[in-house]
Design an enzyme around this catalytic site. Structure first.
Site, mmCIF file in Angstrom:
data_model
loop_
_atom_site.group_PDB
_atom_site.id
_atom_site.type_symbol
_atom_site.label_atom_id
_atom_site.label_comp_id
_atom_site.label_asym_id
_atom_site.label_seq_id
_atom_site.Cartn_x
_atom_site.Cartn_y
_atom_site.Cartn_z
ATOM 1 C CB VAL A 195 13.330 -16.273 -39.377
ATOM 2 C CG1 VAL A 195 13.689 -17.639 -38.191
ATOM 3 C CG2 VAL A 195 12.776 -15.835 -38.780
ATOM 4 C CE1 TYR A 196 14.644 -19.969 -34.490
ATOM 5 C CE2 TYR A 196 16.359 -20.892 -34.120
ATOM 6 C CZ TYR A 196 15.381 -20.724 -34.044
ATOM 7 O OH TYR A 196 14.353 -21.932 -34.190
ATOM 8 N N GLY A 197 17.049 -13.876 -34.711
ATOM 9 C CA GLY A 197 17.953 -13.462 -35.197
ATOM 10 C C GLY A 197 17.862 -12.368 -36.407
#
Length: 339
Positions: free
Chosen positions: A61-63
């Site tokens: 989910v990061y970025g």
């Protein structure tokens, strides 16, 4: 750099590890967190590896996938030097099955992460949060299959309560499946909640603890005091996460400044050294936007706090005792001392 064993595995990771939440992402909240491009990401990763960091933690989910993609681009032939950890659970698309820990989403998420990371396996694959819908039996069976297929070396969890972690361990042991070897939890001088039940569980079950946000989202970086931030661009000034008790946190910052002055060093370095000094902590995950920030934080691995330092910091940050803790501490319930 010093190294610690993850749980009962034979794997050793650096006491300070690199968090990749600042890599990529041009939309909020990722833009505020960092939004680093491939050149900036490569510079940070290279600096961390050169200093002996061997654990890098990211998440799908990061970025919205950008962090994994950039990390895959910059690791190149240094992939073998890294214990590569990522996480899944968060929503990754609009569809009804693009979230959670169903077998369907786990398998899809793992394949997507492997593609973005440009690797054939993840060393530590972690669930990112509790899925209130999918039974542990389904999720853990899928994770066990991933281990048996060689696409995952070890599995872990993040943000679970003590009872949830214990239930997961019990299910795995009962079925003979791969067992969580670690839990990733928030822990800092401004947030010591895990000391109530989670830390005792991890020590009892010999599970590793990977600490996220050991500086409380930058609050303990030395940029903040009761008058606000000395850096208007600081992430914490724009995005108050994780939540803290402000008055207690500022008392902690005051105490950190005293200890830091005693050692002629920075507040962030002392705050990180305190986390590393706590029994049961395997590694603290640090993030950075610039190499100088990274270097300052990595210096915490070399700072040894005295008993006086630890006592002062413990006193100002201690949790209020809650039931049943206060009655279990009642000495009248203890056995008599034996020779």
């Amino acid at each position: 750099m010093q190294y610690s064993q993850i749980g009962t595995t034979g794997v050793f990771v650096s006491r300070l590890s690199l968090g990749a939440m600042s890599f990529g992402g041009r939309e909020e909240p990722w833009k505020t967190v960092g939004g680093l491009d491939v050149k900036e990401t490569g510079r940070l990763v290279g600096a961390a590896l050169d200093r002996g960091v061997n654990l890098i933690d990211t998440a799908d989910v990061y970025g919205t996938g950008a962090s994994e993609d950039l990390l895959g681009q910059v690791l190149g032939d240094r992939r073998r030097d890294v214990v590569l950890a990522t996480k899944m659970t968060a929503r990754m698309g609009p569809g009804p099955n693009e979230v959670g820990q169903s077998r369907l989403h786990i398998m899809r998420s793992l394949e997507d992460s492997l593609r973005r990371l440009r690797t054939d396996h993840v060393d530590l694959y972690q669930i990112h949060n509790m899925d209130p819908i999918t039974p542990f039996e389904e999720s853990l069976a899928a994770l066990d299959d991933a281990v048996r297929q060689g696409k995952v070396r070890y599995i872990g969890a993040s943000n679970l309560t003590a009872w949830q972690m214990m239930k997961a361990v019990g299910v795995s042991e009962r079925r003979g499946w791969a067992r969580f070897c670690s839990l990733q939890s928030y822990y800092s001088l401004a947030g010591r909640d895990i000391e109530r039940e989670i830390l005792p569980l991890l020590r009892e079950e010999k599970l590793g603890l990977l600490v996220w946000s050991p500086l409380a989202g930058g609050l303990l970086s030395g940029k903040f005091d009761r008058n606000g931030s000395s850096d208007g661009g600081a992430r914490r000034a724009q995005y108050e996460f994780p939540p803290v008790n402000a008055e207690r946190a500022y008392d902690v910052i005051d105490a950190l400044r005293v200890v830091a002055a005693r050692h002629e060093t920075g507040v962030a370095r002392v705050a990180l050294a305190w986390v590393l000094a706590q029994p049961g902590v395997t590694s603290a995950i640090i993030g950075a936007k610039r190499p100088d920030q990274l270097e300052e934080n990595l210096a915490a691995a070399d700072l040894e706090l005295t008993a006086e330092d630890l006592a002062e910091l413990d006193a100002v940050s201690a949790l209020p005792v809650e039931y049943p803790g206060w009655i279990q501490a009642d000495r009248s319930y203890r056995y008599p001392q034996t020779a």
